[in-house]
Design a protein around this motif. Structure first.
Motif, PDB file in Angstrom:
ATOM      1  N   LEU A 147       0.829  -1.208   0.000  1.00 42.41           N
ATOM      2  CA  LEU A 147       0.000   0.000   0.000  1.00 42.41           C
ATOM      3  C   LEU A 147       0.862   1.255   0.000  1.00 42.41           C
ATOM      4  O   LEU A 147       0.523   2.253  -0.633  1.00 42.41           O
ATOM      5  N   VAL A 148       1.974   1.200   0.730  1.00 42.20           N
ATOM      6  CA  VAL A 148       2.906   2.335   0.749  1.00 42.20           C
ATOM      7  C   VAL A 148       3.549   2.517  -0.620  1.00 42.20           C
ATOM      8  O   VAL A 148       3.636   3.639  -1.153  1.00 42.20           O
ATOM      9  N   ASN A 149       3.991   1.413  -1.217  1.00 43.15           N
ATOM     10  CA  ASN A 149       4.667   1.486  -2.520  1.00 43.15           C
ATOM     11  C   ASN A 149       3.740   1.986  -3.619  1.00 43.15           C
ATOM     12  O   ASN A 149       4.198   2.573  -4.602  1.00 43.15           O
ATOM     13  N   ARG A 150       2.438   1.756  -3.441  1.00 41.70           N
ATOM     14  CA  ARG A 150       1.465   2.238  -4.434  1.00 41.70           C
ATOM     15  C   ARG A 150       0.996   3.651  -4.117  1.00 41.70           C
ATOM     16  O   ARG A 150       0.066   4.154  -4.750  1.00 41.70           O
ATOM     17  N   SER A 151       1.617   4.282  -3.118  1.00 39.54           N
ATOM     18  CA  SER A 151       1.314   5.669  -2.718  1.00 39.54           C
ATOM     19  C   SER A 151      -0.108   5.840  -2.198  1.00 39.54           C
ATOM     20  O   SER A 151      -0.668   6.935  -2.254  1.00 39.54           O
ATOM     21  N   LEU A 152      -0.683   4.753  -1.696  1.00 36.82           N
ATOM     22  CA  LEU A 152      -1.990   4.855  -1.060  1.00 36.82           C
ATOM     23  C   LEU A 152      -1.849   5.298   0.393  1.00 36.82           C
ATOM     24  O   LEU A 152      -2.792   5.799   0.995  1.00 36.82           O
ATOM     25  N   LEU A 153      -0.675   5.098   0.967  1.00 39.59           N
ATOM     26  CA  LEU A 153      -0.402   5.500   2.338  1.00 39.59           C
ATOM     27  C   LEU A 153       0.857   6.345   2.388  1.00 39.59           C
ATOM     28  O   LEU A 153       1.790   6.143   1.604  1.00 39.59           O
ATOM     29  N   LEU A 154       0.876   7.295   3.323  1.00 45.31           N
ATOM     30  CA  LEU A 154       2.053   8.125   3.554  1.00 45.31           C
ATOM     31  C   LEU A 154       2.787   7.611   4.781  1.00 45.31           C
ATOM     32  O   LEU A 154       2.178   7.417   5.828  1.00 45.31           O
ATOM     33  N   VAL A 155       4.067   7.382   4.664  1.00 43.77           N
ATOM     34  CA  VAL A 155       4.871   6.961   5.813  1.00 43.77           C
ATOM     35  C   VAL A 155       5.184   8.187   6.661  1.00 43.77           C
ATOM     36  O   VAL A 155       5.774   9.153   6.182  1.00 43.77           O
ATOM     37  N   VAL A 156       4.780   8.145   7.932  1.00 40.50           N
ATOM     38  CA  VAL A 156       5.054   9.238   8.856  1.00 40.50           C
ATOM     39  C   VAL A 156       6.396   9.032   9.541  1.00 40.50           C
ATOM     40  O   VAL A 156       7.172   9.966   9.721  1.00 40.50           O
ATOM     41  N   LYS A 157       6.673   7.787   9.914  1.00 35.39           N
ATOM     42  CA  LYS A 157       7.920   7.494  10.611  1.00 35.39           C
ATOM     43  C   LYS A 157       8.323   6.046  10.385  1.00 35.39           C
ATOM     44  O   LYS A 157       7.474   5.160  10.331  1.00 35.39           O
ATOM     45  N   LYS A 158       9.633   5.836  10.253  1.00 32.30           N
ATOM     46  CA  LYS A 158      10.188   4.489  10.182  1.00 32.30           C
ATOM     47  C   LYS A 158      10.988   4.210  11.442  1.00 32.30           C
ATOM     48  O   LYS A 158      11.463   5.128  12.106  1.00 32.30           O
ATOM     49  N   ASN A 159      11.124   2.929  11.785  1.00 29.06           N
ATOM     50  CA  ASN A 159      11.904   2.584  12.974  1.00 29.06           C
ATOM     51  C   ASN A 159      13.382   2.428  12.616  1.00 29.06           C
ATOM     52  O   ASN A 159      13.793   2.676  11.481  1.00 29.06           O
ATOM     53  N   GLU A 160      14.173   2.015  13.595  1.00 34.64           N
ATOM     54  CA  GLU A 160      15.606   1.936  13.387  1.00 34.64           C
ATOM     55  C   GLU A 160      16.002   0.867  12.374  1.00 34.64           C
ATOM     56  O   GLU A 160      17.121   0.868  11.857  1.00 34.64           O
ATOM     57  N   PHE A 161      15.068  -0.047  12.044  1.00 37.59           N
ATOM     58  CA  PHE A 161      15.347  -1.088  11.057  1.00 37.59           C
ATOM     59  C   PHE A 161      14.945  -0.659   9.643  1.00 37.59           C
ATOM     60  O   PHE A 161      15.108  -1.411   8.700  1.00 37.59           O
ATOM     61  N   GLY A 162      14.363   0.542   9.523  1.00 39.95           N
ATOM     62  CA  GLY A 162      13.878   1.004   8.229  1.00 39.95           C
ATOM     63  C   GLY A 162      12.483   0.524   7.901  1.00 39.95           C
ATOM     64  O   GLY A 162      11.988   0.748   6.784  1.00 39.95           O
ATOM     65  N   ARG A 163      11.824  -0.128   8.854  1.00 40.92           N
ATOM     66  CA  ARG A 163      10.455  -0.604   8.649  1.00 40.92           C
ATOM     67  C   ARG A 163       9.463   0.508   8.983  1.00 40.92           C
ATOM     68  O   ARG A 163       9.747   1.400   9.788  1.00 40.92           O
TER      69      ARG A 163
END
Length: 615
Positions: free
Chosen positions: A166-182
């Motif tokens: 969903l993120v890759n299709r730009s349906l969701l905006l990432v607000v924050k990632k954790n220390e693992f990049g997830r």
């Protein structure tokens, strides 16, 4: 969408058939056997017909917007599918009712097929611009049966794959990632959210209640409440509702009692952030409930009736006023995630305290997460049987109990996140007997470590190749013991909270090559930081807080070419003044020149109410 509903029904029919067959086998000598035998033939027939309908709908779905007749037909099939779904759920419920009698009623709703992606997106709707956390979403998707295991992946891994898609299709905006990049938290684009809510309402998947005008739940499967005025909902029948999400803190839950009493199929009740102190009695009659969200609520007690929720998989009472859990908890054999901790008003070692556990939790063998246990001989003995744990947090540990804890941890061969907090800040924990599993990714230790044995203890962690996050609170590290941490070359995040007592902190060359975030909090005597060339080469964020003696920037900070953020909170006022000083065009501020490559630099002095971004 209609095709997806039919796919779900096929899965449910298969489960109903299996459950019915078991009941048939158990009742061969009963009068009901003949009737059940005929019913199985009808279920198999319906399953075949639904398969044909699914194949047809795969093509018809594409034409329904251009062909009015096809659109009407698809809508009728969808409505029929929803009614069939209710019948199947009632059937499985009836089988269990007959099997166990009035004392124990269970819902056996089997694994469902994957939902249409737009339906999965709607499950994240929430309040506009609301930030939704990955873990919460995944647990709700799993308990709603949107996710199926595949390709040797766990349910959690499959769900996270959908989220990333969903993120890759730009349906969701990432607000924050954790220390693992997830992805840690995200939110939905406003346009996408509007489309998803409209689609959900059209397909009877879910409704948004905002408190205005008349409101009928009708055949809706999910309800999102975003108004404090829920009086109209007390008039609504909710026999089809599968999930209720409340997004307003001051909602009077008593008005939901009639709805809860009629919602026999409810599987998700999320009251996160509401001000409730006690759950309505009607909640404990929801035999199909799989997700109960009480996070950040004022809940003070959960009664013994909790044991009636035989299908509960997630109980989230994180940061509440709970001090203990009832004995009935031991009956919840399907429980996978258990979060319950109390938030202290006064911070000692940490601001989160453990909850007293009842005896018998060793029977909860499906548990993947248990946070946070109040340590005792009995609770640690029971926890040692929970070998499937991935996350475990324990508080109030004393030196006498440390042996019991070490023994319990040895059996946790899948453990990924461990949090241990001492009973008070003066408690010294002898960790030389602690054998941490190689699977460990996150480790939080709160309390003093034995000073003489510190280097040996820290060096014994060299086998933790997967350890990416380490938090030490009150550990009393110094110039002699800190270098022992260098063996943890895989760390992505290191947090030292009142854990360093030395005056000088040195990072040797090539140390912590993968570290992305470093937080140094509360070292009262620290006055000098040295970073050798080649150290911390991946560092992106550096925080110094409550360092009253720190009057100079870290030596060679200009060599940290990857550094993007520098936070200096409550350090020596002298250094803050230097960094805030305005210089003439022909003058040079040496301190500012050292950090000219850093995109974001923030200084703060709490007592003087100063907070300023200087870069």
């Amino acid at each position: 969408m209609a095709e997806a509903v039919v796919v779900v029904l096929i899965g449910k029919l298969s489960v109903a058939l299996a459950n019915g067959a078991a009941s048939y086998g158990a009742s061969l000598l009963c009068k009901k056997a003949y009737a059940l035998k005929g019913l199985f033939r009808e279920i198999r027939k319906a399953e075949g017909e639904l398969q044909i309908m699914k194949d047809y709908l795969h093509d018809a779905e594409k034409l329904k917007d251009t062909n009015n007749t096809t659109g009407i037909f698809v809508k009728k099939i969808r409505d029929l599918a929803f009614r069939i779904e209710d019948v199947i759920d009632e059937f499985t419920y009836k089988l269990e009712d007959d099997k166990h009698g009035d004392k124990l009623k269970r819902w056996l709703v089997g694994g469902l097929e994957e939902r249409n992606k737009i339906v999965t997106v709607w499950g994240m709707g929430g309040v506009e611009d609301c930030e939704m956390y990955r873990r919460r979403l995944i647990r709700q998707w799993i308990t709603a049966r949107f996710i199926k295991e595949k390709e040797n992946k766990t349910l959690e891994q499959v769900a996270e794959g959908y989220l990333n898609e969903l993120v890759n299709r730009s349906l969701l905006l990432v607000v924050k990632k954790n220390e693992f990049g997830r992805v840690k938290c995200c939110r939905m684009h406003d346009v996408v959210r509007h489309l998803a809510l409209n689609k959900a309402e059209q397909e009877c998947f879910g409704l948004l209640y905002e408190g205005s005008g008349t409101f009928l739940v009708d055949n809706a499967r999910r309800l999102s409440i975003q108004s404090t005025n829920i009086t109209p909902l007390s008039q609504s029948s909710a026999t089809h509702i599968r999930a209720i999400h409340v997004f307003m803190s001051s909602v009077d839950i008593d008005f939901l009692r009639p709805m809860l009493a009629s919602s026999n199929l409810l599987s998700t009740l999320d009251l996160q952030g509401t001000q409730i102190k006690m759950l309505p009695d009607e909640v404990f009659s929801l035999f199909n409930l799989r997700f109960l969200g009480l996070k950040y609520t004022g809940i003070e007690i959960i009664p013994e009736e909790l044991g009636r929720l035989q299908n509960l998989e997630v109980l989230d009472a994180f940061k509440t006023s709970l001090r203990s859990l009832p004995k009935g908890l031991a009956k919840l054999k399907k429980l996978r995630y258990l979060y319950a901790c109390v938030q202290y008003k006064k911070v000692t070692v940490t601001n989160l305290g453990g909850v007293k556990m009842p005896r018998g939790i060793r029977n909860l063998t499906r548990l993947h997460a248990r946070q946070k246990v109040k340590a005792s001989i009995e609770s640690l003995f029971d926890v040692s049987a929970l070998t499937e744990l991935r996350t475990f947090a324990v508080s109030d540990v004393t030196s006498e109990l440390s042996v019991n804890l070490c023994s319990a941890i040895i059996s946790m061969c899948h453990l990924a996140h461990l949090s241990v907090t001492a009973s008070n800040e003066n408690e010294v924990l002898p960790w030389e007997a602690l054998r941490l599993p190689e699977t460990l990714c996150k480790l939080d230790l709160g309390g003093q470590l034995e000073k003489k044995r510190l280097p040996q203890i820290l060096s014994s962690w060299s086998h933790l190749k997967n350890l990416a996050r380490l938090t030490l609170i009150g550990s009393k590290l110094d110039e002699d013991s800190f270098p022992s941490l260098v063996v943890l070359s895989g760390l992505y995040l290191l947090e030292l909270d009142k854990a360093y007592d030395g005056k000088k902190l040195h990072f040797p060359a090539l140390s912590f090559p993968r570290l992305r975030q470093l937080d140094i909090l509360g070292p009262l005597h620290l006055n000098q930081v040295e970073i050798a060339k080649g150290a911390l080469e991946s560092l992106g964020e550096l925080v110094f807080a409550k360092c009253p003696e720190l009057k100079f920037l870290p030596c060679c900070i200009e060599n940290l070419t990857s550094l993007e953020e520098l936070h200096l909170h409550d350090i020596a006022e002298e250094l803050v003044d230097k960094l805030r000083q305005k210089t003439e065009a022909n003058q040079c501020n040496e301190e500012l020149m050292k950090i000219s490559h850093i995109k974001k630099v923030i200084v703060r002095l709490t007592e003087k109410n100063i907070q300023e971004r200087i870069r």
